[in-house]
Write a protein that holds these residues in place. Sequence first.
Motif, mmCIF file in Angstrom:
data_model
loop_
_atom_site.group_PDB
_atom_site.id
_atom_site.type_symbol
_atom_site.label_atom_id
_atom_site.label_comp_id
_atom_site.label_asym_id
_atom_site.label_seq_id
_atom_site.Cartn_x
_atom_site.Cartn_y
_atom_site.Cartn_z
ATOM 1 N N HIS A 46 48.414 -36.708 -36.368
ATOM 2 C CA HIS A 46 49.338 -37.644 -35.730
ATOM 3 C C HIS A 46 49.789 -37.078 -34.392
ATOM 4 C CE1 HIS A 46 53.077 -35.316 -36.556
ATOM 5 N NE2 HIS A 46 52.353 -34.837 -37.548
ATOM 6 N N ASP A 47 50.657 -37.808 -33.715
ATOM 7 C CA ASP A 47 51.136 -37.401 -32.376
ATOM 8 C C ASP A 47 49.944 -37.100 -31.470
ATOM 9 O OD1 ASP A 47 52.881 -36.770 -30.338
ATOM 10 O OD2 ASP A 47 53.220 -34.711 -31.012
ATOM 11 N N ILE A 48 48.973 -38.011 -31.476
ATOM 12 C CA ILE A 48 47.718 -37.814 -30.735
ATOM 13 C C ILE A 48 47.906 -38.272 -29.288
ATOM 14 C CG2 ILE A 48 45.269 -38.441 -30.602
ATOM 15 C CD1 ILE A 48 45.441 -39.011 -33.655
ATOM 16 N N GLY A 49 47.471 -37.450 -28.352
ATOM 17 C CA GLY A 49 47.572 -37.822 -26.947
ATOM 18 C C GLY A 49 46.545 -37.098 -26.111
ATOM 19 N N ALA A 50 46.150 -37.711 -24.994
ATOM 20 C CA ALA A 50 45.166 -37.119 -24.082
ATOM 21 C C ALA A 50 45.854 -36.705 -22.788
ATOM 22 C CB ALA A 50 44.042 -38.099 -23.796
ATOM 23 N N ILE A 51 45.337 -35.639 -22.193
ATOM 24 C CA ILE A 51 45.923 -35.083 -20.966
ATOM 25 C C ILE A 51 44.873 -35.066 -19.871
ATOM 26 C CG2 ILE A 51 47.000 -33.021 -19.965
ATOM 27 C CD1 ILE A 51 47.848 -32.365 -22.888
ATOM 28 N N ALA A 52 45.263 -35.479 -18.686
ATOM 29 C CA ALA A 52 44.336 -35.573 -17.558
ATOM 30 C C ALA A 52 44.261 -34.264 -16.786
ATOM 31 C CB ALA A 52 44.758 -36.702 -16.627
ATOM 32 N N ASP A 53 43.082 -34.008 -16.210
ATOM 33 C CA ASP A 53 42.927 -32.859 -15.323
ATOM 34 C C ASP A 53 43.367 -33.248 -13.912
ATOM 35 O OD1 ASP A 53 40.870 -34.382 -14.235
ATOM 36 O OD2 ASP A 53 39.269 -33.211 -15.165
ATOM 37 N N LEU A 54 43.183 -32.350 -12.953
ATOM 38 C CA LEU A 54 43.657 -32.610 -11.594
ATOM 39 C C LEU A 54 42.926 -33.761 -10.923
ATOM 40 C CD1 LEU A 54 44.107 -28.941 -10.304
ATOM 41 C CD2 LEU A 54 45.890 -30.553 -11.000
ATOM 42 N N ALA A 55 41.722 -34.079 -11.435
ATOM 43 C CA ALA A 55 40.963 -35.203 -10.889
ATOM 44 C C ALA A 55 41.350 -36.527 -11.535
ATOM 45 C CB ALA A 55 39.468 -34.952 -11.071
ATOM 46 N N GLY A 56 42.267 -36.471 -12.511
ATOM 47 C CA GLY A 56 42.708 -37.695 -13.179
ATOM 48 C C GLY A 56 41.892 -38.071 -14.397
ATOM 49 N N LEU B 83 40.767 -37.746 -18.309
ATOM 50 C CA LEU B 83 41.316 -37.287 -19.583
ATOM 51 C C LEU B 83 40.379 -36.235 -20.163
ATOM 52 C CD1 LEU B 83 42.468 -40.735 -21.091
ATOM 53 C CD2 LEU B 83 43.863 -39.000 -19.928
ATOM 54 N N ARG B 84 40.804 -34.961 -20.140
ATOM 55 C CA ARG B 84 39.912 -33.864 -20.473
ATOM 56 C C ARG B 84 40.303 -33.077 -21.716
ATOM 57 N NH1 ARG B 84 35.958 -32.595 -16.782
ATOM 58 N NH2 ARG B 84 35.242 -31.391 -18.560
ATOM 59 N N VAL B 85 41.526 -33.235 -22.169
ATOM 60 C CA VAL B 85 42.005 -32.530 -23.375
ATOM 61 C C VAL B 85 42.743 -33.516 -24.257
ATOM 62 C CG1 VAL B 85 43.590 -30.779 -24.246
ATOM 63 C CG2 VAL B 85 42.132 -30.256 -22.308
ATOM 64 N N THR B 86 42.432 -33.501 -25.545
ATOM 65 C CA THR B 86 43.178 -34.309 -26.513
ATOM 66 C C THR B 86 43.902 -33.380 -27.462
ATOM 67 O OG1 THR B 86 41.708 -36.221 -26.341
ATOM 68 C CG2 THR B 86 43.024 -36.021 -28.349
ATOM 69 N N ARG B 87 45.154 -33.675 -27.728
ATOM 70 C CA ARG B 87 45.998 -32.853 -28.591
ATOM 71 C C ARG B 87 46.522 -33.702 -29.746
ATOM 72 N NH1 ARG B 87 51.851 -31.631 -27.129
ATOM 73 N NH2 ARG B 87 51.972 -32.355 -29.270
ATOM 74 N N ALA B 88 46.827 -33.045 -30.850
ATOM 75 C CA ALA B 88 47.363 -33.747 -32.012
ATOM 76 C C ALA B 88 48.046 -32.738 -32.928
ATOM 77 C CB ALA B 88 46.244 -34.468 -32.763
ATOM 78 N N ARG B 89 48.791 -33.264 -33.914
ATOM 79 C CA ARG B 89 49.473 -32.407 -34.892
ATOM 80 C C ARG B 89 49.009 -32.716 -36.305
ATOM 81 N NH1 ARG B 89 53.260 -29.223 -32.900
ATOM 82 N NH2 ARG B 89 54.155 -29.763 -30.871
ATOM 83 N N LYS B 90 48.989 -31.664 -37.112
ATOM 84 C CA LYS B 90 48.694 -31.814 -38.529
ATOM 85 C C LYS B 90 49.878 -32.498 -39.196
ATOM 86 C CE LYS B 90 47.829 -29.027 -42.661
ATOM 87 N NZ LYS B 90 47.530 -27.687 -43.199
ATOM 88 N N LEU C 235 49.587 -27.498 -34.075
ATOM 89 C CA LEU C 235 48.994 -28.214 -32.941
ATOM 90 C C LEU C 235 47.512 -27.891 -32.809
ATOM 91 C CD1 LEU C 235 49.702 -29.893 -30.259
ATOM 92 C CD2 LEU C 235 49.703 -27.655 -29.137
ATOM 93 N N ILE C 236 46.696 -28.904 -32.557
ATOM 94 C CA ILE C 236 45.296 -28.711 -32.204
ATOM 95 C C ILE C 236 45.069 -29.339 -30.840
ATOM 96 C CG2 ILE C 236 44.544 -30.796 -33.448
ATOM 97 C CD1 ILE C 236 41.881 -29.310 -33.993
ATOM 98 N N ALA C 237 44.301 -28.642 -29.984
ATOM 99 C CA ALA C 237 43.995 -29.159 -28.644
ATOM 100 C C ALA C 237 42.534 -28.856 -28.344
ATOM 101 C CB ALA C 237 44.903 -28.527 -27.594
ATOM 102 N N ILE C 238 41.796 -29.890 -27.955
ATOM 103 C CA ILE C 238 40.355 -29.764 -27.758
ATOM 104 C C ILE C 238 39.976 -30.313 -26.382
ATOM 105 C CG2 ILE C 238 38.070 -30.435 -28.632
ATOM 106 C CD1 ILE C 238 39.410 -30.919 -31.365
ATOM 107 N N GLU C 239 39.209 -29.517 -25.640
ATOM 108 C CA GLU C 239 38.656 -30.002 -24.375
ATOM 109 C C GLU C 239 37.414 -30.833 -24.668
ATOM 110 O OE1 GLU C 239 36.617 -28.251 -20.297
ATOM 111 O OE2 GLU C 239 38.208 -27.082 -21.259
ATOM 112 N N HIS C 240 37.183 -31.863 -23.843
ATOM 113 C CA HIS C 240 36.034 -32.735 -24.042
ATOM 114 C C HIS C 240 35.621 -33.350 -22.716
ATOM 115 C CE1 HIS C 240 39.075 -35.875 -23.725
ATOM 116 N NE2 HIS C 240 39.732 -35.319 -24.732
ATOM 117 N N SER C 241 34.578 -34.137 -22.751
ATOM 118 C CA SER C 241 34.102 -34.796 -21.540
ATOM 119 C C SER C 241 35.085 -35.871 -21.086
ATOM 120 C CB SER C 241 32.720 -35.414 -21.799
ATOM 121 O OG SER C 241 32.223 -36.038 -20.635
ATOM 122 N N TYR C 242 34.974 -36.250 -19.827
ATOM 123 C CA TYR C 242 35.897 -37.230 -19.254
ATOM 124 C C TYR C 242 35.854 -38.575 -19.969
ATOM 125 C CZ TYR C 242 31.865 -39.527 -17.131
ATOM 126 O OH TYR C 242 30.682 -40.196 -16.942
#
Length: 291
Positions: free
Chosen positions: A272-282, A284-291, A249-256
């Motif tokens: 693959h299995d790429i997805g973004a996760i929202a912070d408490l303000a809604g 999308l601040r982190v994107t995760r994916a798998r090798k 798994l790789i997970a990277i924080e980034h700008s909104y």
Amino acid sequence: MANTIAALLEGTRLNKTDAKVLLAHLLNKHLGWPRSALISRDQEPLPDELLIAWKSLEAQRISGVPVAYLTGVKAFHGIELKVNETVLIPRPETELLVDLALEEIQRIHSDYPNQTIQILDLGTGSGAIALAVAHECSISKAPINLGILGVDQASDAIELACENAKALGLNHLVEFLLSNWYDAIPDRYQTAFDVIVSNPPYIQKDDPHLQEGDLRFEPKAALTDDGDGLSCIREIVNHAHHYLKPGGLIAIEHSYDQAAEVATLLENHSFHDIGAIADLAGHLRVTRARK
């Protein structure tokens, strides 16, 4: 009189939250009083040395210096970290990376309870992510075999991260290494990591936020790449395959507003299995994916 806790809080220009944090810090430092003294001893006269220190901190905070730099500590995901002007102040949105790493650790541990799980924290700063992960695993009811490597290109940051690891009693679980991203990571770590996490510099060089609030006082090199905000993320993604295990798994924080671009970068490098996760303000601040 202006030499009691009540009088100082009544007379300050600071907002009450900041004022109470700074005053509680001074009460503990100078008198050994707990935070509860803000209420229980608010009418007692305070010594001159504390009043002088208060005026100094008050003036610095009014000028914009972050509270965390004035107290030298910051709470993050259940631990307290030493911080100073050489590192970013840990923020709530970065706790998303900790939670993702912990979820992955629990998933692997449930399937392979005897496996040593390897985590890489790129751009570790104060060690916040690495140490928060280590702390949670150290208090787990089920023993987890864990190895965490945190790297940073700033020697001051590595020194501080090591101090934090020692203070938290976690230096047996976390190693810190001076490295410009992957450059100094030993060859034995190739395809060794189950998880790579990173909160890299991602603010564009001309973003006006760099001249506002706490960001004015934080290390510029940890905030911006002096470019489009994606060069460090490109570097991380470009070489991640060499260090991640298959399925890792790789997970990277980034700008909104960078989630789509980060997802495209990962897709172009066969993640693959790429997805973004929202912070408490809604956002999308982190994107995760798998090798």
